[in-house]
Write a protein that holds these residues in place. Sequence first.
Motif, PDB file in Angstrom:
ATOM      1  N   UNK A  41      -3.976  20.518   9.703  1.00 63.13           N
ATOM      2  CA  UNK A  41      -3.901  21.548   8.684  1.00 63.13           C
ATOM      3  C   UNK A  41      -3.156  21.171   7.424  1.00 63.13           C
ATOM      4  N   UNK A  42      -2.786  19.905   7.315  1.00 63.07           N
ATOM      5  CA  UNK A  42      -2.019  19.470   6.139  1.00 63.07           C
ATOM      6  C   UNK A  42      -2.739  18.334   5.419  1.00 63.07           C
ATOM      7  N   UNK A  43      -2.318  18.084   4.210  1.00 60.66           N
ATOM      8  CA  UNK A  43      -2.888  16.988   3.432  1.00 60.66           C
ATOM      9  C   UNK A  43      -2.335  15.649   3.913  1.00 60.66           C
ATOM     10  N   UNK A  44      -3.077  14.615   3.674  1.00 58.33           N
ATOM     11  CA  UNK A  44      -2.609  13.279   4.023  1.00 58.33           C
ATOM     12  C   UNK A  44      -1.425  12.912   3.128  1.00 58.33           C
ATOM     13  N   UNK A  45      -0.415  12.282   3.715  1.00 58.05           N
ATOM     14  CA  UNK A  45       0.778  11.915   2.956  1.00 58.05           C
ATOM     15  C   UNK A  45       1.141  10.453   3.199  1.00 58.05           C
ATOM     16  N   UNK A  46       1.693   9.806   2.209  1.00 55.78           N
ATOM     17  CA  UNK A  46       2.143   8.426   2.378  1.00 55.78           C
ATOM     18  C   UNK A  46       3.426   8.381   3.191  1.00 55.78           C
ATOM     19  N   UNK A  47       3.553   7.371   4.034  1.00 58.00           N
ATOM     20  CA  UNK A  47       4.725   7.247   4.892  1.00 58.00           C
ATOM     21  C   UNK A  47       5.570   6.046   4.472  1.00 58.00           C
ATOM     22  N   UNK A  48       4.969   4.870   4.478  1.00 60.97           N
ATOM     23  CA  UNK A  48       5.717   3.653   4.182  1.00 60.97           C
ATOM     24  C   UNK A  48       4.734   2.583   3.714  1.00 60.97           C
ATOM     25  N   UNK A  49       5.263   1.661   2.917  1.00 55.49           N
ATOM     26  CA  UNK A  49       4.433   0.586   2.361  1.00 55.49           C
ATOM     27  C   UNK A  49       5.199  -0.724   2.425  1.00 55.49           C
ATOM     28  N   UNK A  50       4.458  -1.808   2.519  1.00 55.34           N
ATOM     29  CA  UNK A  50       5.059  -3.136   2.413  1.00 55.34           C
ATOM     30  C   UNK A  50       4.179  -3.970   1.498  1.00 55.34           C
ATOM     31  N   UNK A  51       4.805  -4.710   0.597  1.00 55.60           N
ATOM     32  CA  UNK A  51       4.045  -5.531  -0.330  1.00 55.60           C
ATOM     33  C   UNK A  51       4.748  -6.857  -0.563  1.00 55.60           C
ATOM     34  N   UNK A  52       3.983  -7.842  -0.947  1.00 56.12           N
ATOM     35  CA  UNK A  52       4.563  -9.141  -1.257  1.00 56.12           C
ATOM     36  C   UNK A  52       5.349  -9.085  -2.560  1.00 56.12           C
ATOM     37  N   UNK A  53       5.055  -8.102  -3.403  1.00 55.02           N
ATOM     38  CA  UNK A  53       5.742  -7.998  -4.682  1.00 55.02           C
ATOM     39  C   UNK A  53       7.007  -7.171  -4.656  1.00 55.02           C
ATOM     40  N   UNK A  98      -4.392  -2.386  -0.578  1.00 51.21           N
ATOM     41  CA  UNK A  98      -4.797  -2.373  -1.971  1.00 51.21           C
ATOM     42  C   UNK A  98      -4.712  -3.786  -2.520  1.00 51.21           C
ATOM     43  N   UNK A  99      -5.417  -4.025  -3.607  1.00 48.80           N
ATOM     44  CA  UNK A  99      -5.459  -5.372  -4.163  1.00 48.80           C
ATOM     45  C   UNK A  99      -4.177  -5.722  -4.912  1.00 48.80           C
ATOM     46  N   UNK A 100      -3.620  -4.772  -5.657  1.00 52.31           N
ATOM     47  CA  UNK A 100      -2.397  -5.047  -6.406  1.00 52.31           C
ATOM     48  C   UNK A 100      -1.228  -5.086  -5.426  1.00 52.31           C
ATOM     49  N   UNK A 101      -0.450  -6.151  -5.417  1.00 54.86           N
ATOM     50  CA  UNK A 101       0.588  -6.335  -4.390  1.00 54.86           C
ATOM     51  C   UNK A 101       1.897  -5.595  -4.666  1.00 54.86           C
ATOM     52  N   UNK A 102       1.807  -4.294  -4.886  1.00 58.75           N
ATOM     53  CA  UNK A 102       2.991  -3.473  -5.103  1.00 58.75           C
ATOM     54  C   UNK A 102       2.831  -2.162  -4.353  1.00 58.75           C
ATOM     55  N   UNK A 103       3.959  -1.487  -4.132  1.00 57.79           N
ATOM     56  CA  UNK A 103       3.944  -0.198  -3.437  1.00 57.79           C
ATOM     57  C   UNK A 103       4.081   0.990  -4.397  1.00 57.79           C
ATOM     58  N   UNK A 104       4.403   0.711  -5.635  1.00 57.76           N
ATOM     59  CA  UNK A 104       4.527   1.799  -6.604  1.00 57.76           C
ATOM     60  C   UNK A 104       3.147   2.363  -6.924  1.00 57.76           C
ATOM     61  N   UNK A 105       3.135   3.511  -7.595  1.00 58.97           N
ATOM     62  CA  UNK A 105       1.870   4.191  -7.909  1.00 58.97           C
ATOM     63  C   UNK A 105       1.043   4.342  -6.637  1.00 58.97           C
ATOM     64  N   UNK A 106       1.636   5.017  -5.664  1.00 61.14           N
ATOM     65  CA  UNK A 106       1.023   5.138  -4.346  1.00 61.14           C
ATOM     66  C   UNK A 106      -0.349   5.792  -4.426  1.00 61.14           C
TER      67      UNK A 106
END
Length: 125
Positions: A41-53, A98-106
């Motif tokens: 019943x809820x929207x999908x939410x980001x939890x955690x990310x890992x990136x090489x950048x 994602x192709x860009x190796x960053x976690x910002x701009x989720x």
Amino acid sequence: VQLVESGGGLVQAGGSLRLSCVVSGYTFSAYAFGWFRQAPGKAREPVVCISSGEGTTYYLESVKNRLAISVDKAEATVYLQMSSLKPEDTAYYYCAARDRPVCSQVENFESRGYWGTGTEVTVSS
């Protein structure tokens, strides 16, 4: 790019699970992977990310000391180690790349990312 999650299941509160995400067709020399979840019943939410950048980025403060993301390049697999699970962690968990190796701009995971079909985690009280 294909992502296939596994490792979900039913666990009691306080228990642990390790989710796996096998990735194919993706270059691991520069990477960004995220785990997202969608509770009933809820929207999908980001939890955690890992990136090489940028390393690891937690989007949810409530999981910071309980969930850990890691990458095994040799196995082309992304893991989410979950411990001290709570009933509110019950959700479908999705792995994304994602192709860009960053976690910002989720939000770019949603618009430009690659997604698995999810694995269900149920935490009983």
